[in-house]
Design a protein around this motif. Sequence first.
Motif, PDB file in Angstrom:
ATOM      1  N   LEU A 122     110.542  26.871 -35.384  1.00  0.00           N
ATOM      2  CA  LEU A 122     110.136  25.484 -35.208  1.00  0.00           C
ATOM      3  C   LEU A 122     109.243  25.359 -33.981  1.00  0.00           C
ATOM      4  O   LEU A 122     109.342  26.145 -33.039  1.00  0.00           O
ATOM      5  N   TRP A 123     108.400  24.346 -33.990  1.00  0.00           N
ATOM      6  CA  TRP A 123     107.370  24.241 -32.959  1.00  0.00           C
ATOM      7  C   TRP A 123     106.979  22.792 -32.777  1.00  0.00           C
ATOM      8  O   TRP A 123     106.979  22.011 -33.726  1.00  0.00           O
ATOM      9  N   VAL A 124     106.631  22.418 -31.551  1.00  0.00           N
ATOM     10  CA  VAL A 124     106.191  21.060 -31.234  1.00  0.00           C
ATOM     11  C   VAL A 124     104.774  21.124 -30.688  1.00  0.00           C
ATOM     12  O   VAL A 124     104.514  21.828 -29.708  1.00  0.00           O
ATOM     13  N   ARG A 125     103.887  20.395 -31.327  1.00  0.00           N
ATOM     14  CA  ARG A 125     102.495  20.386 -30.869  1.00  0.00           C
ATOM     15  C   ARG A 125     102.408  19.785 -29.466  1.00  0.00           C
ATOM     16  O   ARG A 125     102.991  18.749 -29.187  1.00  0.00           O
ATOM     17  N   HIS A 126     101.687  20.472 -28.573  1.00  0.00           N
ATOM     18  CA  HIS A 126     101.430  20.064 -27.187  1.00  0.00           C
ATOM     19  C   HIS A 126     102.663  20.122 -26.298  1.00  0.00           C
ATOM     20  O   HIS A 126     102.628  19.613 -25.160  1.00  0.00           O
ATOM     21  N   GLN A 127     103.741  20.762 -26.759  1.00  0.00           N
ATOM     22  CA  GLN A 127     104.952  20.802 -25.928  1.00  0.00           C
ATOM     23  C   GLN A 127     104.739  21.612 -24.651  1.00  0.00           C
ATOM     24  O   GLN A 127     105.210  21.229 -23.570  1.00  0.00           O
ATOM     25  N   SER A 128     104.050  22.743 -24.759  1.00  0.00           N
ATOM     26  CA  SER A 128     103.855  23.575 -23.574  1.00  0.00           C
ATOM     27  C   SER A 128     103.058  22.828 -22.512  1.00  0.00           C
ATOM     28  O   SER A 128     103.330  22.951 -21.313  1.00  0.00           O
ATOM     29  N   PHE A 129     102.078  22.036 -22.924  1.00  0.00           N
ATOM     30  CA  PHE A 129     101.316  21.230 -21.981  1.00  0.00           C
ATOM     31  C   PHE A 129     102.211  20.189 -21.328  1.00  0.00           C
ATOM     32  O   PHE A 129     102.164  19.988 -20.101  1.00  0.00           O
ATOM     33  N   ARG A 130     103.042  19.544 -22.104  1.00  0.00           N
ATOM     34  CA  ARG A 130     103.921  18.521 -21.535  1.00  0.00           C
ATOM     35  C   ARG A 130     104.927  19.139 -20.573  1.00  0.00           C
ATOM     36  O   ARG A 130     105.204  18.582 -19.504  1.00  0.00           O
ATOM     37  N   ASP A 131     105.446  20.318 -20.936  1.00  0.00           N
ATOM     38  CA  ASP A 131     106.449  20.958 -20.090  1.00  0.00           C
ATOM     39  C   ASP A 131     105.879  21.386 -18.748  1.00  0.00           C
ATOM     40  O   ASP A 131     106.562  21.300 -17.723  1.00  0.00           O
ATOM     41  N   ASP A 132     104.627  21.865 -18.743  1.00  0.00           N
ATOM     42  CA  ASP A 132     104.031  22.313 -17.491  1.00  0.00           C
ATOM     43  C   ASP A 132     102.513  22.206 -17.568  1.00  0.00           C
ATOM     44  O   ASP A 132     101.823  23.169 -17.927  1.00  0.00           O
ATOM     45  N   PRO A 133     101.965  21.048 -17.241  1.00  0.00           N
ATOM     46  CA  PRO A 133     100.505  20.875 -17.353  1.00  0.00           C
ATOM     47  C   PRO A 133      99.721  21.739 -16.372  1.00  0.00           C
ATOM     48  O   PRO A 133      98.524  21.954 -16.583  1.00  0.00           O
ATOM     49  N   ASP A 134     100.363  22.228 -15.331  1.00  0.00           N
ATOM     50  CA  ASP A 134      99.660  23.097 -14.382  1.00  0.00           C
ATOM     51  C   ASP A 134      99.518  24.517 -14.924  1.00  0.00           C
ATOM     52  O   ASP A 134      98.454  25.132 -14.811  1.00  0.00           O
TER      53      ASP A 134
END
Length: 840
Positions: A622-634
Amino acid sequence: MKLNHDTITLSRRRFLSGLGACTALGMLSPSLLVPNTARANAQDARLVLTGSHWGAIRAKVVDGRFTEALPFELDKHPTKMIAGLADHVYATSRIRYPMVRVDWLRKRHLSDTSQRGDNRFVRVSWDEALDLFYQELERVQKEYGPSALLTSSGWQSTGMLHNPGAMLSRAIGLHGTSVGTGGDYSTGAAQVILPRVVGAMEVYEQQTSWPLVLQHSKTIVIWGSDPYKNLQVAWWCPDHDEYAYYEELKQKVASGEIKVISVDPTVSSTHDYLGREHVQHIALNPQTDVPLQLAIAHTLYTENLHDKKFLSEYCVGFEQFLPYLLGSTDGQPKDAQWAATLSGIDAETIRALARQMAANRTQIIAGWCVQRMQHGEQWAWMVVVLAAMLGQIGLPGGGFGFGWHYNGAGMPTRKGVILGGFSGASSTAPIHNGDFKNYSSTIPIARFVDAMLQPGSTINWNGKRVVLPMIKMCVFAGTNPFHRHQEYNKMREGWKTLETVISVDNHWTSTCRFADIVLPATTQFERNDIDQFGNHSNRGLISMKQVVPPQFESRNDFDIFRDLCKRFDREAAFTEGLDEMGWLKRIYQDGVQQGKGKSIPMPDFNTFWNEKEYLEFEGGSLWVRHQSFRDDPDLEPLGTPSGLIEIYSKTIADFHYANCQGHPMWFEKAERSHGGPASEHFPLHLQSCHPDYRLHSQLCESETLRAHYTVAGHEPLYLSPQDAAARGIQDGDVVRVFNQRGQVLAGAVISDRYKPGVIRLHEGAWYDPIWDGEHAGLCRYGNPNVLTLDIGSSDLAQATSAHTALVQIERFTGGAQKTAAFMGPKEMVAQCEYVEKPES
């Protein structure tokens, strides 16, 4: 006169001498019979596994003939369109032999180009056709250089090897450089704006997994998208597993667990499937989506429903956008009352929609139709802005997505390999690498007709200045520009400026009819290949076994372009020393090596091909679009200059485009229904959406499928009861659809799924113009691109504006007009010379 099509071969010299000596020409309709060579290979009934854009099938072969497509046992939701796949092999429109347009054969590049499309061709041998092909490549490169040659391809078939576009690119690239194109007709505006806003193209990418959406979403807004209809087809071979999740969604909508809102002038197939009584319909006026979006944003802000923290931490530019939204820059607040006047949706409904979206987890499912209009970039940009204001981007069941209707989006992805394929690139340098003479080497694909008509003119394109080249020769493989481009009467004028047009295809599409040299390619059912089974799901691999031998004189694209490359000593560079099976083994073996690196065991090629036939991969993450960006935008920034979502883009602002500025805006259209520009004379908005029973123009040739939807032999035109009554139109009437750009015939289908003022002609209907007489210029079958507008979406994307189109309709009283689009050409032979020689 008796002629045998299997034995006669006409040389150019003999044809011309006969043409000059005779006063009449015979016109022969092609035989519908399978040639003797195919019937000689007759076998008992058998089932052959293969794949297609419509899914995997077991092709039933009886006495050497493909008779029926049966669903593959792993496809639990097969599309109805597989009923037309056998027709794809045997339709009357099948190209049987290499053919050359009559006047071009006489005069070559000095021919009367106004005769293109008149359907008069001469059969020639393969050697003669390929000699002519090569000679034209040489002539154009030497006389004009690479700026005069344009090549183009489409998505005619699935398979890792037999990709017409890759083979065309490699073969032509080995001979010489040519004009390149950027963008496409499907997502042209969105794919340019979205990288500027969120750092990725978005439109072709995986979406949040459906199990997470079904678990977390409380509101789903389907905006200009129809996934239930469009998921029948895919780029690779679809598995159709996503339909199980739509069944679950339907249950949750009926029970009230999830609220679905459809923003669309019509009741889409998805809306209808989920239940009209359960889905809220925002039936806005066409092309007023951006005013509606701005009003939702205005309500979110003024009622303090926006997520300030998300806008501050993950976005830039909201402060620059806000003065426009509130009206301090132009004196017009973009509030619900303002939008109501344009959109036809009352202000309180707009405000309630904003509150509903902000009340809980909301998933925005955005399609591609709306961005195919003038200023389509603005709608795509505003989808992102609304999702950012809601603050749910990167959360399961929240945020936005632009690809839910494509390639099984939202399917859990299995751990498997992704096969490579035949590459269009080669390490061998081209023979001709000439000067582009100050013309641009790459142009936006949707502006290629403008290049024909206005060579040397300069346009803006995504921050660049483009000088349109003087195109003199076009080569098409596996594509049909006379389907996908707009405003055909303008296009036909551009076509007259071309000296040579070559088309490689398997059916007499309009592009072939408007070509000078036509080369018959096999369908995917007449060759071997390997395909991915499932797209975003990556469910497995499937062997594509040859179902029947190549029909008539058709050849695989691989063999066609290999033979072409022989003529300039580049065969070895094209084939790399491999034949069809050699390439399939290499492609598969590369997958085996990839699998070893991922600990995915795979059998050897012979076992896969001869015994297993298909492989299924395990798992399904399972996967969430843009989750990695939300978790750590830096650590996981977006690909924008700031690394954040750019509600205001300084990059775009610095382009200084009047029609695409630094933040999303509403721009009036060149023509718009419901009181907009040009609606006084042409009051009806024309939708030209993806069809129900074909893939663009593919399978329009299927008589089996046309029996399900045509009306009086014409493409159906869908309209509301109110619009029909106002014009005295009854269900089943033949109607004339017209505007200042052209006219078509269609069969009326009256339906309450259409908002008054909105009609629909599906794209992909084959162009069938009448050439002379009282109805000259009329398309008998019903192609909407006779009527659509050919202007760029804006200076940014220069994409298609097909959905900016107004028309009028009336009952047609000109008598029966029989469609001729699905027959082969008039094969011209000099009557006094080409008589069959008696058998010895």
